[in-house]
Design an enzyme around this catalytic site. Structure first.
Site, PDB file in Angstrom:
ATOM      1  N   LYS A 270     -13.113   1.943  -3.439  1.00  0.00           N
ATOM      2  CA  LYS A 270     -14.227   2.264  -2.543  1.00  0.00           C
ATOM      3  C   LYS A 270     -15.329   3.007  -3.293  1.00  0.00           C
ATOM      4  O   LYS A 270     -16.519   2.708  -3.142  1.00  0.00           O
ATOM      5  CB  LYS A 270     -13.733   3.134  -1.384  1.00  0.00           C
TER       6      LYS A 270
ATOM      7  N   GLU B  70       0.832  -1.202   0.000  1.00  0.00           N
ATOM      8  CA  GLU B  70       0.000   0.000   0.000  1.00  0.00           C
ATOM      9  C   GLU B  70       0.866   1.251   0.000  1.00  0.00           C
ATOM     10  O   GLU B  70       0.465   2.289  -0.513  1.00  0.00           O
ATOM     11  CB  GLU B  70      -0.936  -0.009   1.209  1.00  0.00           C
TER      12      GLU B  70
ATOM     13  N   HIS C  50       6.740 -27.159   2.511  1.00  0.00           N
ATOM     14  CA  HIS C  50       5.951 -28.218   1.890  1.00  0.00           C
ATOM     15  C   HIS C  50       4.896 -27.638   0.956  1.00  0.00           C
ATOM     16  O   HIS C  50       3.915 -28.313   0.632  1.00  0.00           O
ATOM     17  CB  HIS C  50       5.307 -29.083   2.973  1.00  0.00           C
TER      18      HIS C  50
END
Length: 554
Positions: free
Chosen positions: A518, A359, A390
């Site tokens: 937004k 960000e 793994h």
């Protein structure tokens, strides 16, 4: 002129051009050979400060590499950028704001002016307010509407109001205070809300609403849902103030919601969300681990601040890590960076760094609005070891992508179980060693012949067993996870991110891409619910809206 007003085009700096030439010279560099030829490579490329040991010897660097990278920092006026940050200059140029999260951990007695006002006394006034509230809750003096003491605290917030506090309270689980349990509610997903509240008793639950605007969509919706739940479960509306407090700069909205004025903690526009865990946003941390431990967290961050501002660039931990990142991003073509903590309590560290780094430095224009033609912030990813071994470590070892990695590991565990921690530490070191050393074709063939395979089988399998090696990594070691060194660790990465932003000439403190999402989300919501009859601006979004409306039964 200040870097945030007229940043350098770093590609024109002599050090940048020298680094390009040096990169070509490094084409045949082998870390394996470098270690074999220099028994003191670890001593020369390691650094110990603030309870952290940084081993950066397993990187694609020589002394000349570091000299040129330091020259780049100097020519980019890094010293001036650091001074501007700490002096409260408006380094967040697009929003005209200072970025003074470091003031939140400054000791009383220091002086720092913002618009002519000394902010340090206000910072400590709020810290005292936090101390008083935590004391009342821990002592059982704060009681709910039925006069039962508070036992559950739910932090409602998202982004920096969630990731940082959750990281710290989980990382410092061994320091948890008895009597109060802390929970986090972030996503605007009813399933998360239902699963959490199913375990709560409204009589003994306190909600902390953490939102600078008191209007962040996810936080506001969850706060309204929490109020509805409280009322539906029998909580009286006139006693709402006993069960909700707020950390916000919008006092008016918090008061209108029903929160008592004395239970509203301020936020300042000179602290960005992803840098705010040191402020009253860290209230759930203080409730989880106690105020004395919270102050130790601040002290560790302050120690790293002092190291960052005082240590020479060549001996400066955040600066070195930042420059190595620039080296790989801009000269080796790395597009991502792996964060690999080998400690269960640090399992959320990568999530916090994803916001902190991406960000902040996911930008494509300089501070003055001119476009960049070089790469900036990398993708941050990873997870807790040994689980990653793994899963995705295979790509680190044999994939075609260069992915620098940071290994983070404590020497001691709070939960010694047989020889588990020795194995955990050994795996951390061996993974970094394997990334650096690899396995040659000759070594693979010798290994296969030793197993008794035929020569045909040896030749068939050997190419698959070759590990290129020469993959860079840092290792950060601490004694054990504790408030002081965790504070230093988080501050280390904050400063690393800032240094890179200063070198690239970008703004690490705005996030306009987030804001666009937004705004468009509101428009899509209006169309989803039928409040707007206008079609979406593209056929894909419109088609998905129509599919939702035809199938949704909520």
């Amino acid at each position: 002129m200040a870097y945030y007003q007229q940043p350098h085009d770093i590609t024109r700096l002599p050090a940048w051009q020298a680094l390009q030439q040096h990169r070509a010279e490094m084409a045949g560099f082998s870390m394996r050979e470098a270690f074999a030829g220099d028994p003191r490579r670890f001593q020369r490329f390691s650094l110990d400060s603030c309870g952290l040991l940084l081993d950066y010897s397993k990187n694609l660097i020589t002394e000349k590499s570091l000299e040129l990278l330091i020259q780049l920092a100097e020519q980019a006026d890094l010293h001036e950028a650091i001074a501007a940050l700490y002096n409260g200059e408006r380094v967040n140029a697009s929003e005209g704001r200072a970025a003074l999260h470091t003031a939140l951990r400054s000791p009383i007695g220091r002086r720092l002016l913002v618009d002519g006002n000394d902010i340090i006394p206000e910072v400590h006034r709020v810290l005292n307010q936090v101390t008083e509230l935590v004391s009342r809750i821990h002592s059982g003096l704060w009681r709910g509407y039925s006069e039962k003491p508070i036992k559950e605290v739910v932090n409602i917030g998202i982004g920096g109001s969630f990731l940082g506090p959750q990281l710290v309270s989980e990382a410092l689980r061994p320091f948890t205070q008895r009597g109060v349990r802390c929970h986090y509610l972030a996503n605007i997903d009813g399933s998360e809300f239902r699963e959490l509240t199913a375990r709560l008793d409204p009589e003994t639950t306190l909600f902390i609403v953490s939102s600078k605007s008191f209007g962040t969509l996810e936080t506001l919706k969850n706060t309204l849902a929490a109020r509805d739940w409280y009322l539906a479960m029998g909580g009286p509306e006139e006693q709402l103030h006993r069960h909700f407090i707020a950390v916000t700069s919008n006092r008016k909205a918090a008061i209108e919601f029903g929160i008592g004025e004395e239970n509203i903690f301020p936020m300042w526009d000179w602290v960005g969300g992803r840098y705010s865990l040191w402020s009253a946003i860290g209230l759930p941390i203080a409730l989880a681990i106690g105020v004395s431990n919270f102050k130790e967290l601040l002290a560790g961050a302050y120690a790293m601040d002092e190291h960052f501002t005082q240590a020479p660039l060549a001996e400066n931990m955040p600066v070195l890590m930042a420059l190595l990142g620039v080296w790989y991003t801009n000269f080796w073509g790395a597009q991502s960076h792996a964060i690999l903590p080998y400690d269960h309590y640090l399992r959320n560290f990568t999530k916090h760094l994803q916001q902190l780094d991406m960000e902040s430095n996911g930008k494509s224009v300089r501070q003055d609005g001119t476009p960049l033609d070089i790469a900036t912030g990398p993708i941050i990813w990873g997870g807790v070891g040994c689980n990653g071994q793994h899963a995705y470590h295979q790509l680190l070892h044999q994939g075609r992508l260069l992915v620098p990695a940071d290994f983070i590991v404590p020497v001691n565990s709070y939960n010694p179980l047989s020889d588990h921690h020795q194995w955990l530490f050994a795996n951390c070191l061996s993974q970094a060693q394997a990334l650096m050393q690899g396995k040659t074709r000759e070594e693979a063939e010798v290994e296969l012949r030793a197993k008794g395979l035929s020569e045909d089988e040896v030749q068939r399998l050997a190419p698959h067993k070759v590990i290129p090696g020469n993959r860079p990594s840092n290792i950060l070691v601490m004694n054990r996870i504790a408030p002081f060194n965790l504070g230093a660790l988080v501050a280390l990465y904050e400063h690393k991110v800032f240094v890179q932003s200063a070198i690239w000439g970008i703004n690490a403190f705005d996030q306009w891409g987030v804001e666009l999402g937004k705004e468009m989300g509101k428009e899509v919501y209006q169309r989803l619910t039928g409040a707007s009859g206008e079609p979406a601006s593209d056929a894909s979004t419109q088609g998905l809206i129509e599919h939702f409306r035809s199938q949704h039964r909520g």
